[in-house]
Design a protein around this motif. Structure first.
Motif, mmCIF file in Angstrom:
data_model
loop_
_atom_site.group_PDB
_atom_site.id
_atom_site.type_symbol
_atom_site.label_atom_id
_atom_site.label_comp_id
_atom_site.label_asym_id
_atom_site.label_seq_id
_atom_site.Cartn_x
_atom_site.Cartn_y
_atom_site.Cartn_z
ATOM 1 N N GLY A 210 -3.978 -9.604 11.179
ATOM 2 C CA GLY A 210 -3.338 -10.906 11.190
ATOM 3 C C GLY A 210 -1.832 -10.777 11.044
ATOM 4 O O GLY A 210 -1.259 -9.720 11.280
ATOM 5 N N VAL A 211 -1.224 -11.856 10.631
ATOM 6 C CA VAL A 211 0.231 -11.880 10.482
ATOM 7 C C VAL A 211 0.603 -11.255 9.142
ATOM 8 O O VAL A 211 0.111 -11.669 8.106
ATOM 9 C CB VAL A 211 0.765 -13.324 10.563
ATOM 10 N N ALA A 212 1.451 -10.240 9.185
ATOM 11 C CA ALA A 212 1.896 -9.563 7.967
ATOM 12 C C ALA A 212 3.195 -8.836 8.263
ATOM 13 O O ALA A 212 3.496 -8.531 9.414
ATOM 14 C CB ALA A 212 0.841 -8.574 7.485
ATOM 15 N N SER A 213 3.950 -8.559 7.235
ATOM 16 C CA SER A 213 5.185 -7.796 7.409
ATOM 17 C C SER A 213 4.832 -6.334 7.669
ATOM 18 O O SER A 213 3.730 -5.879 7.355
ATOM 19 C CB SER A 213 6.048 -7.893 6.164
ATOM 20 N N ALA A 214 5.777 -5.588 8.226
ATOM 21 C CA ALA A 214 5.560 -4.157 8.448
ATOM 22 C C ALA A 214 5.287 -3.457 7.126
ATOM 23 O O ALA A 214 4.459 -2.545 7.051
ATOM 24 C CB ALA A 214 6.762 -3.535 9.155
ATOM 25 N N GLY A 215 5.953 -3.894 6.059
ATOM 26 C CA GLY A 215 5.743 -3.299 4.737
ATOM 27 C C GLY A 215 4.335 -3.512 4.206
ATOM 28 O O GLY A 215 3.808 -2.689 3.474
ATOM 29 N N ALA A 216 3.716 -4.626 4.584
ATOM 30 C CA ALA A 216 2.341 -4.897 4.156
ATOM 31 C C ALA A 216 1.326 -4.194 5.052
ATOM 32 O O ALA A 216 0.257 -3.805 4.602
ATOM 33 C CB ALA A 216 2.076 -6.402 4.157
ATOM 34 N N MET A 217 1.670 -4.017 6.325
ATOM 35 C CA MET A 217 0.724 -3.422 7.271
ATOM 36 C C MET A 217 0.693 -1.900 7.221
ATOM 37 O O MET A 217 -0.332 -1.299 7.516
ATOM 38 C CB MET A 217 1.054 -3.864 8.698
ATOM 39 N N PHE A 218 1.828 -1.296 6.883
ATOM 40 C CA PHE A 218 1.948 0.162 6.937
ATOM 41 C C PHE A 218 2.585 0.679 5.655
ATOM 42 O O PHE A 218 3.225 -0.074 4.928
ATOM 43 C CB PHE A 218 2.825 0.589 8.119
ATOM 44 N N ASP A 219 2.439 1.960 5.408
ATOM 45 C CA ASP A 219 3.174 2.587 4.316
ATOM 46 C C ASP A 219 4.651 2.479 4.664
ATOM 47 O O ASP A 219 5.110 3.036 5.664
ATOM 48 C CB ASP A 219 2.750 4.045 4.178
ATOM 49 N N ALA A 220 5.399 1.730 3.869
ATOM 50 C CA ALA A 220 6.786 1.405 4.207
ATOM 51 C C ALA A 220 7.661 2.651 4.357
ATOM 52 O O ALA A 220 8.436 2.757 5.308
ATOM 53 C CB ALA A 220 7.373 0.457 3.164
ATOM 54 N N ALA A 221 7.552 3.588 3.418
ATOM 55 C CA ALA A 221 8.388 4.796 3.481
ATOM 56 C C ALA A 221 8.071 5.604 4.733
ATOM 57 O O ALA A 221 8.974 6.072 5.433
ATOM 58 C CB ALA A 221 8.204 5.640 2.229
ATOM 59 N N ASP A 222 6.794 5.750 5.047
ATOM 60 C CA ASP A 222 6.392 6.507 6.228
ATOM 61 C C ASP A 222 6.865 5.807 7.505
ATOM 62 O O ASP A 222 7.327 6.452 8.444
ATOM 63 C CB ASP A 222 4.873 6.683 6.235
ATOM 64 N N PHE A 223 6.757 4.499 7.530
ATOM 65 C CA PHE A 223 7.204 3.724 8.690
ATOM 66 C C PHE A 223 8.700 3.916 8.915
ATOM 67 O O PHE A 223 9.143 4.168 10.030
ATOM 68 C CB PHE A 223 6.874 2.243 8.482
ATOM 69 N N LEU A 224 9.488 3.815 7.852
ATOM 70 C CA LEU A 224 10.934 3.993 7.992
ATOM 71 C C LEU A 224 11.294 5.417 8.395
ATOM 72 O O LEU A 224 12.211 5.623 9.195
ATOM 73 C CB LEU A 224 11.640 3.615 6.691
ATOM 74 N N ARG A 225 10.571 6.399 7.867
ATOM 75 C CA ARG A 225 10.832 7.790 8.268
ATOM 76 C C ARG A 225 10.588 7.987 9.760
ATOM 77 O O ARG A 225 11.268 8.778 10.408
ATOM 78 C CB ARG A 225 9.982 8.753 7.443
ATOM 79 N N ALA A 226 9.612 7.296 10.309
ATOM 80 C CA ALA A 226 9.317 7.406 11.743
ATOM 81 C C ALA A 226 10.474 6.871 12.590
ATOM 82 O O ALA A 226 10.605 7.237 13.758
ATOM 83 C CB ALA A 226 8.031 6.658 12.078
ATOM 84 N N LEU A 227 11.311 6.033 11.999
ATOM 85 C CA LEU A 227 12.431 5.447 12.729
ATOM 86 C C LEU A 227 13.726 6.235 12.568
ATOM 87 O O LEU A 227 14.766 5.835 13.078
ATOM 88 C CB LEU A 227 12.653 4.000 12.274
ATOM 89 N N THR A 228 13.691 7.368 11.879
ATOM 90 C CA THR A 228 14.923 8.118 11.605
ATOM 91 C C THR A 228 15.692 8.572 12.842
ATOM 92 O O THR A 228 16.903 8.746 12.732
ATOM 93 C CB THR A 228 14.677 9.322 10.671
ATOM 94 N N PRO A 229 15.077 8.744 14.014
ATOM 95 C CA PRO A 229 15.914 9.042 15.181
ATOM 96 C C PRO A 229 16.838 7.874 15.546
ATOM 97 O O PRO A 229 17.816 8.047 16.254
ATOM 98 C CB PRO A 229 14.915 9.300 16.305
#
Length: 69
Positions: free
Chosen positions: A42-61
């Motif tokens: 459903g509708v949720a923030s990225a922080g609620a849907m995924f591990d926030a630290a891991d999600f941000l690390r994936a965006l490091t490029p």
């Protein structure tokens, strides 16, 4: 900044501009949803849907991320 139980934690993300980060963020979210890695539906923030630290690390490029240890 997040505080819980009297403890505060801060994460900082910096990038070229919001437009240079938005597309990679959306693509990473869709990739994780299609791979079945979402914590919720459903509708949720990225922080609620995924591990926030891991999600941000994936965006490091595309941005620099500073996370607390």
């Amino acid at each position: 900044m997040v505080s819980a139980g009297g403890v505060e934690r801060r994460a900082t993300a910096r990038g070229q501009n919001i437009y240079a980060v938005t597309a990679p963020l959306a693509v990473e979210a869709v990739r994780r949803i299609l791979a079945g890695h979402a914590r919720t539906s459903g509708v949720a923030s990225a922080g609620a849907m995924f591990d926030a630290a891991d999600f941000l690390r994936a965006l490091t490029p595309h941005l620099s991320v500073e996370l607390p240890h």
